[in-house]
Design a protein around this motif. Structure first.
Motif, PDB file in Angstrom:
ATOM      1  N   THR A  10       0.847  -1.200   0.000  1.00 41.72           N
ATOM      2  CA  THR A  10       0.000   0.000   0.000  1.00 41.72           C
ATOM      3  C   THR A  10       0.877   1.242   0.000  1.00 41.72           C
ATOM      4  O   THR A  10       0.603   2.204  -0.721  1.00 41.72           O
ATOM      5  N   ALA A  35      -8.072  -0.528 -10.394  1.00 44.20           N
ATOM      6  CA  ALA A  35      -8.444  -1.914 -10.674  1.00 44.20           C
ATOM      7  C   ALA A  35      -9.565  -1.892 -11.718  1.00 44.20           C
ATOM      8  O   ALA A  35     -10.299  -0.898 -11.831  1.00 44.20           O
ATOM      9  N   ASP A  84      -4.515  -1.289   4.519  1.00 42.41           N
ATOM     10  CA  ASP A  84      -4.618  -1.337   3.055  1.00 42.41           C
ATOM     11  C   ASP A  84      -5.240  -0.059   2.494  1.00 42.41           C
ATOM     12  O   ASP A  84      -5.654  -0.023   1.339  1.00 42.41           O
ATOM     13  N   GLN A  85      -5.287   0.995   3.323  1.00 44.25           N
ATOM     14  CA  GLN A  85      -5.859   2.271   2.888  1.00 44.25           C
ATOM     15  C   GLN A  85      -4.866   3.412   3.095  1.00 44.25           C
ATOM     16  O   GLN A  85      -3.959   3.318   3.917  1.00 44.25           O
ATOM     17  N   THR A 111      -8.505   2.518  -1.081  1.00 45.65           N
ATOM     18  CA  THR A 111      -8.297   1.153  -0.616  1.00 45.65           C
ATOM     19  C   THR A 111      -7.553   0.401  -1.714  1.00 45.65           C
ATOM     20  O   THR A 111      -7.982   0.413  -2.876  1.00 45.65           O
ATOM     21  N   ILE A 112      -6.457  -0.233  -1.333  1.00 46.18           N
ATOM     22  CA  ILE A 112      -5.600  -0.939  -2.286  1.00 46.18           C
ATOM     23  C   ILE A 112      -5.814  -2.444  -2.157  1.00 46.18           C
ATOM     24  O   ILE A 112      -5.854  -2.987  -1.060  1.00 46.18           O
ATOM     25  N   ARG A 113      -5.968  -3.090  -3.315  1.00 46.20           N
ATOM     26  CA  ARG A 113      -6.075  -4.544  -3.386  1.00 46.20           C
ATOM     27  C   ARG A 113      -5.205  -5.014  -4.549  1.00 46.20           C
ATOM     28  O   ARG A 113      -5.351  -4.511  -5.672  1.00 46.20           O
ATOM     29  N   ASP A 114      -4.293  -5.916  -4.268  1.00 45.58           N
ATOM     30  CA  ASP A 114      -3.404  -6.461  -5.310  1.00 45.58           C
ATOM     31  C   ASP A 114      -2.676  -5.364  -6.085  1.00 45.58           C
ATOM     32  O   ASP A 114      -2.534  -5.434  -7.307  1.00 45.58           O
ATOM     33  N   ALA A 118      -8.844  -0.317  -5.430  1.00 47.76           N
ATOM     34  CA  ALA A 118     -10.105  -1.049  -5.496  1.00 47.76           C
ATOM     35  C   ALA A 118     -11.279  -0.125  -5.197  1.00 47.76           C
ATOM     36  O   ALA A 118     -12.386  -0.342  -5.698  1.00 47.76           O
ATOM     37  N   GLU A 119     -11.027   0.903  -4.368  1.00 45.87           N
ATOM     38  CA  GLU A 119     -12.090   1.833  -3.981  1.00 45.87           C
ATOM     39  C   GLU A 119     -11.477   3.181  -3.681  1.00 45.87           C
ATOM     40  O   GLU A 119     -10.390   3.277  -3.121  1.00 45.87           O
TER      41      GLU A 119
END
Length: 124
Positions: A10, A35, A84-85, A111-114, A118-119
């Motif tokens: 992140t 994403a 993750d933010q 918000t981080i994903r992979d 993501a958001e």
């Protein structure tokens, strides 16, 4: 980069995004870091732009914003991390079409994903 998983943390993503934003590379940052299924929330209850889903939709929202505002300057503060933010503060001098020049002051929470956004949520 995280050596354990060999994918960006992140903090890696937040630092890269803030550097791009400070350089005025807002469109490029989205292309690189959204994403495919990103969701963007604006503080506009009942407005069609209050929730946008998908990379193409979020890009279209940004294109609309750019076409309807003259941007005179942008300040970017942060990132401020939590798990993750991360949060970023934006101050923008803009002139909306048909209106007077104004200063916008908002916080974006990401918000981080992979390794991707993501958001995103905007508070103003």
């Amino acid at each position: 980069m995280s050596e354990v998983l060999d994918k960006p943390t992140t903090k890696d993503v937040a630092d890269a995004l803030v550097a791009m934003w400070k350089a005025g590379q807002f469109d490029q940052s989205g292309e690189k870091y959204w994403a495919d299924d990103v969701v963007s929330y604006e503080n506009m209850p009942g407005n069609e732009m209050s929730e946008i889903r998908g990379k193409a939709g979020v890009k279209a929202k940004g294109d609309w914003w750019n076409a309807n505002h003259e941007i005179h300057g942008v300040e970017v503060e942060g990132p401020y991390l939590n798990g993750d933010q991360f949060a970023v503060r934006f101050k923008m001098e803009v002139t909306p079409k048909g209106a007077e020049r104004t200063t916008l002051d908002e916080i974006g929470i990401y918000t981080i994903r992979d390794g991707k956004i993501a958001e995103e949520r905007f508070f103003y």
